[in-house]
Design a protein around this motif. Structure first.
Motif, PDB file in Angstrom:
ATOM      1  N   HIS A  54       0.785  -1.110   0.157  1.00 25.95           N
ATOM      2  CA  HIS A  54       0.058   0.018   0.061  1.00 25.95           C
ATOM      3  C   HIS A  54       0.855   1.336  -0.226  1.00 25.95           C
ATOM      4  N   GLN A  63     -13.458  -1.771  12.978  1.00 23.10           N
ATOM      5  CA  GLN A  63     -12.906  -1.331  11.493  1.00 23.10           C
ATOM      6  C   GLN A  63     -11.397  -1.215  11.548  1.00 23.10           C
ATOM      7  N   ASP A  71      -9.285  -3.258   8.810  1.00 21.40           N
ATOM      8  CA  ASP A  71      -8.079  -2.694   8.179  1.00 21.40           C
ATOM      9  C   ASP A  71      -6.655  -3.454   8.412  1.00 21.40           C
ATOM     10  N   GLN A  72      -6.386  -3.715   9.651  1.00 14.75           N
ATOM     11  CA  GLN A  72      -5.086  -4.323   9.877  1.00 14.75           C
ATOM     12  C   GLN A  72      -5.176  -5.808   9.296  1.00 14.75           C
ATOM     13  N   SER A 115      -6.669  -6.521   6.712  1.00 17.05           N
ATOM     14  CA  SER A 115      -6.445  -6.508   5.374  1.00 17.05           C
ATOM     15  C   SER A 115      -5.059  -6.336   4.878  1.00 17.05           C
ATOM     16  N   ASP A 156     -11.612  -9.832  -0.856  1.00 17.57           N
ATOM     17  CA  ASP A 156     -12.575  -9.283  -0.094  1.00 17.57           C
ATOM     18  C   ASP A 156     -12.922 -10.365   0.861  1.00 17.57           C
TER      19      ASP A 156
END
Length: 450
Positions: A146, A203, A207-208, A210, A252
Motif C-alpha cells: 500500500h 474497523q 483494516d489491519q 486487510s 475481499d
C-alpha cells in the motif's frame, strides 16, 4: 560576407546541438541496480529524487535488497517528462531492473539509528515490495504494501518491527507461508476489540487484517517472481500463479472469512466429541464433522450398504448428493436439538483454513488409493478437524453457474494444486456417485437451521 554567413550558421547549428544534448541530459535519470551508502543519488535534481528510506536499530546489517513483487522497474535509465499537471513522470526505461542492492563497505555494517536512502525510479509499490536484510551471514525478509514512490518522496517501511524479523540462511528458498504468525499490531488490535467491541475498533482490526492479508499475497507474488527466474519447469510457475490469482480475485471475501473466524468467541463445548466449532460461519452455532463420513457411519444409516472388510474407517465414496442429504436428514430425525446438512463451499474453506505449506496428505499418488480418514491426522484444518486435503474429494451444497456441485480438498490421485482449500472450480454432477468423492457434515441448532 559569404564566409561570415557560413560561420554564423555553423555556430547556430553547433549551439543548437549542444543545447539539445544538455536538455537531453537534463531529461534523463540513471538509477543503478547496485548502490552503496556512499552514493549521492542525483542530488542535482531533488524534485524527482525518490525511493525508500530505512533506519535500523540492528547492528551488523551489511546489505539491503529491494524488489518490487509485481515486477515494476526500480532501476534503469529513463526519460523524465511532465504530465498535464506539471508533475515529473518517467517513460522509455532502458536496462530496467526490478531489484536493487544497497550495501556498505563498513565491516561493522550500517550505522544503527541512521537514515539511509535507496534511490529508485518513481514506481507503484502498492501491491508490495520485499526488503531483504542481510546480517551476520543471515537474511530476513520484510514485505511492505500500500505504498507508492512518487517524484521527490522517499517512503519508509513504517510497520517494520525488528524484533519480529526471522533470519535464516541466504541460499534457503523463500517459502510462502501457509499460516503466518500473528504480528504484534494485529494482536493488540484484537485484544482492544475483545475488550471494547465498538464499530471503530472493529474497523481498525479489519483494516489491519486487510494489510496482513495483502502482505501474505506480496510474499506469494515474490515467490512467483523467484520461480520465474529460477524454476526449471513451467508447471511450478503455473501452480504459484494460480495461487496468486485466486488470492487477488477473492481478496475481499477471504478477508471477511478470516475476520469473522478471528473474532468468533466460541469454544468447543465438548473437545472429546466429533464436532468442531465452525468459527466465522454465518450461523453462529455451526459445527463441522471432525472427519469425512466413514463407511461404518454410513452403514449405520443404510443397512444394505456393503464395503470391503477392514475398511470401516475409510471415507464413504460413490455417494450422490441425494444420498448424502438423506444421511444428513437421518441424523436430524434422531436429534431433537440439532439439524444436519452438507457444508457450503464457504463453510468448508472456513473449517479447513489455508492448506499448510508442510501438509502431509494422501495425494499425488503417494498411496495407491483411499486410506483411513485418520491416516494423516498429524495435519489438521483451521477448526482442528482432519483429512481435509487429499484422500477423497468432499461434496458441498454449493453449485456453479451450470448447476454442478462444487467439491473440495482433492483426492489420492489429485495434484497438490487441486487440493488447495481456496480452489473452487472443481465440480461434479450431483446425481452421480464417484469413487473418489465423499462428504462431511455440518451441524446447527434446530432453531437456526438453514
Amino acid at each position: 560576407m559569404r564566409k561570415l554567413f557560413l560561420a554564423m550558421a555553423i555556430a547556430i547549428v553547433t549551439a543548437t546541438a549542444m543545447s539539445a544534448q544538455e536538455n537531453d541530459k537534463e531529461n534523463k535519470i540513471v538509477i543503478p541496480s547496485a548502490q552503496t551508502d556512499k552514493d549521492g543519488g542525483y542530488d542535482d535534481n531533488p524534485a524527482i529524487r525518490c525511493g525508500i528510506k530505512f533506519n535500523l536499530r540492528l547492528s551488523g546489517v551489511t546489505k539491503i535488497e529491494l524488489e518490487s513483487v509485481d515486477g515494476n522497474p526500480l532501476a534503469g535509465t529513463a526519460n523524465v517528462k511532465k504530465d498535464i499537471q506539471g508533475k515529473p513522470t518517467v517513460d522509455n526505461i532502458e536496462n530496467a531492473s526490478t531489484i536493487i542492492t544497497f550495501s556498505t563497505d563498513n565491516k561493522s555494517g550500517f550505522t544503527a539509528g541512521k537514515d539511509y536512502y535507496i534511490s529508485t525510479l518513481p514506481c507503484n509499490l502498492y501491491g508490495g515490495y520485499r526488503l531483504s536484510i542481510y546480517r551476520d551471514g543471515l537474511v530476513a525478509h520484510y514485505f511492505g504494501v500500500h505504498q507508492t514512490v512518487e517524484p521527490g518522496i522517499f517512503i519508509n517501511p513504517d510497520d517494520l518491527v525488528e524484533s519480529e524479523l526471522e533470519f535464516g540462511k541466504p541460499n534457503a528458498p523463500l517459502v510462502e507461508e501457509g499460516r503466518p504468525k500473528m504480528d504484534s499490531k494485529t494482536h493488540n488490535l484484537f485484544v482492544q476489540y475483545r475488550k471494547k467491541p465498538t464499530e471503530a475498533n472493529k474497523q481498525a482490526l479489519l483494516d489491519q487484517m486487510s494489510v496482513r492479508y495483502d502482505k501474505v499475497v506480496a510474499r506469494k507474488k515474490n515467490k512467483l517472481r523467484q520461480l520465474e527466474r529460477e524454476a526449471k519447469t513451467y508447471n511450478i510457475v503455473e501452480h504459484m500463479q494460480g495461487i496468486v490469482d485466486e488470492m487477488v480475485q477473492n481478496r475481499d471475501s477471504r478477508i471477511q472469512q478470516q475476520f469473522f473466524r478471528f473474532i468468533d468467541p466460541r469454544k468447543d463445548e465438548n473437545p472429546k466429541d466429533t464436532w468442531m466449532v465452525l468459527r466465522g460461519a454465518s450461523a453462529p452455532n455451526a459445527y463441522i464433522g471432525y472427519a469425512p463420513v466413514t463407511n461404518a457411519e454410513y452403514a449405520a444409516f443404510k443397512t444394505e450398504f456393503v464395503y470391503d472388510a477392514g475398511k470401516e474407517n475409510y471415507p464413504v465414496v460413490n455417494i450422490t448428493i441425494a444420498e448424502a442429504t438423506a444421511y444428513c436428514d437421518w441424523l436430524t430425525a434422531q436429534d431433537d436439538t440439532h439439524a444436519y446438512r452438507l457444508p457450503t463451499d464457504e463453510e468448508w474453506i472456513l473449517a479447513a483454513g489455508h492448506m499448510p505449506k508442510d501438509v502431509t496428505m494422501n495425494s499425488g499418488h503417494v498411496e495407491t488409493g483411499l486410506t483411513p480418514v485418520d491416516a494423516y491426522n498429524q495435519t489438521t484444518g483451521a477448526c482442528g478437524g482432519i483429512d481435509f486435503w487429499g484422500n477423497c474429494w468432499e461434496w458441498t451444497s454449493s453449485t456453479d453457474a451450470g448447476g454442478q456441485y462444487i467439491i473440495k480438498g482433492g483426492s489420492w490421485d489429485s495434484k497438490r494444486d487441486d487440493c488447495r482449500s481456496e480452489k473452487s472450480d472443481d465440480v461434479r454432477t450431483g446425481t452421480r456417485g464417484y469413487a473418489n468423492v465423499g462428504f462431511r457434515v455440518v451441524r446447527t441448532d434446530v432453531s437456526n437451521a438453514r
